[in-house]
Design an enzyme around this catalytic site. Sequence first.
Site, PDB file in Angstrom:
ATOM      1  N   ILE A  12       0.852  -1.194   0.000  1.00 43.95           N
ATOM      2  CA  ILE A  12       0.000   0.000   0.000  1.00 43.95           C
ATOM      3  C   ILE A  12       0.885   1.241   0.000  1.00 43.95           C
ATOM      4  O   ILE A  12       1.741   1.411   0.866  1.00 43.95           O
ATOM      5  CB  ILE A  12      -0.916   0.035   1.239  1.00 43.95           C
ATOM      6  CG1 ILE A  12      -1.821  -1.195   1.269  1.00 43.95           C
ATOM      7  CG2 ILE A  12      -1.770   1.299   1.221  1.00 43.95           C
ATOM      8  CD1 ILE A  12      -2.676  -1.278   2.512  1.00 43.95           C
ATOM      9  N   HIS A  13       0.652   2.106  -0.969  1.00 44.48           N
ATOM     10  CA  HIS A  13       1.356   3.394  -1.085  1.00 44.48           C
ATOM     11  C   HIS A  13       0.446   4.309  -1.882  1.00 44.48           C
ATOM     12  O   HIS A  13      -0.712   3.966  -2.139  1.00 44.48           O
ATOM     13  CB  HIS A  13       2.732   3.214  -1.745  1.00 44.48           C
ATOM     14  CG  HIS A  13       2.663   2.554  -3.068  1.00 44.48           C
ATOM     15  ND1 HIS A  13       2.512   3.244  -4.244  1.00 44.48           N
ATOM     16  CD2 HIS A  13       2.675   1.235  -3.405  1.00 44.48           C
ATOM     17  CE1 HIS A  13       2.458   2.391  -5.258  1.00 44.48           C
ATOM     18  NE2 HIS A  13       2.542   1.165  -4.776  1.00 44.48           N
ATOM     19  N   GLY A  14       0.907   5.447  -2.278  1.00 44.32           N
ATOM     20  CA  GLY A  14       0.055   6.439  -2.932  1.00 44.32           C
ATOM     21  C   GLY A  14      -0.713   5.924  -4.133  1.00 44.32           C
ATOM     22  O   GLY A  14      -1.897   6.190  -4.281  1.00 44.32           O
ATOM     23  N   ALA A  17      -3.275   3.302  -2.475  1.00 43.27           N
ATOM     24  CA  ALA A  17      -4.191   3.840  -1.477  1.00 43.27           C
ATOM     25  C   ALA A  17      -5.031   4.991  -2.003  1.00 43.27           C
ATOM     26  O   ALA A  17      -6.219   5.073  -1.735  1.00 43.27           O
ATOM     27  CB  ALA A  17      -3.410   4.291  -0.242  1.00 43.27           C
TER      28      ALA A  17
END
Length: 161
Positions: A12-14, A17
Amino acid sequence: MISILRVDDRLIHGQVAVVWSHYLGVNRIIVANDEILDNKVQIMALKMSVPDGVKPFFVSVEQGIKLMNNPKSANLKIMVVVNKPADALKIAQSVPNIPLINLGNYGRVGAENMKNKKQLSKNIFVTEDDEKVLKDLIATNIKVNVQPVPSDPDVQLSSLI
């Protein structure tokens, strides 16, 4: 209902997410990863990346398969994230009705030896073993694409291997 199964080193990262979750309108993110369960600090950090209104679950691959096959999941909009193609293949072979397997970022994180990897796209680097697994993913007849974010071109993995 599963909206997407994404392979992403960073979980999960930019891109996951913010961009994908909003684009797909998901209300759940399942991170299916056997190793992460022992790393409470990483789980806490990843939870902070999840936008309001989206509930994250951090489970083993087997637990994730059970969750995805639970009839209650049919009423949810779920994004599943794994960090390696082998886990995506295991899920694809065990969970029906996956509309898309998306490769976002793979092969650079923790990669000590890049010279033994083949670059398939800007964000995808694979070993020979990875390539075999990706061919097995294509053989599932689920759409498999390479697309870091929805605004990027939708490139079929089969055209890169």
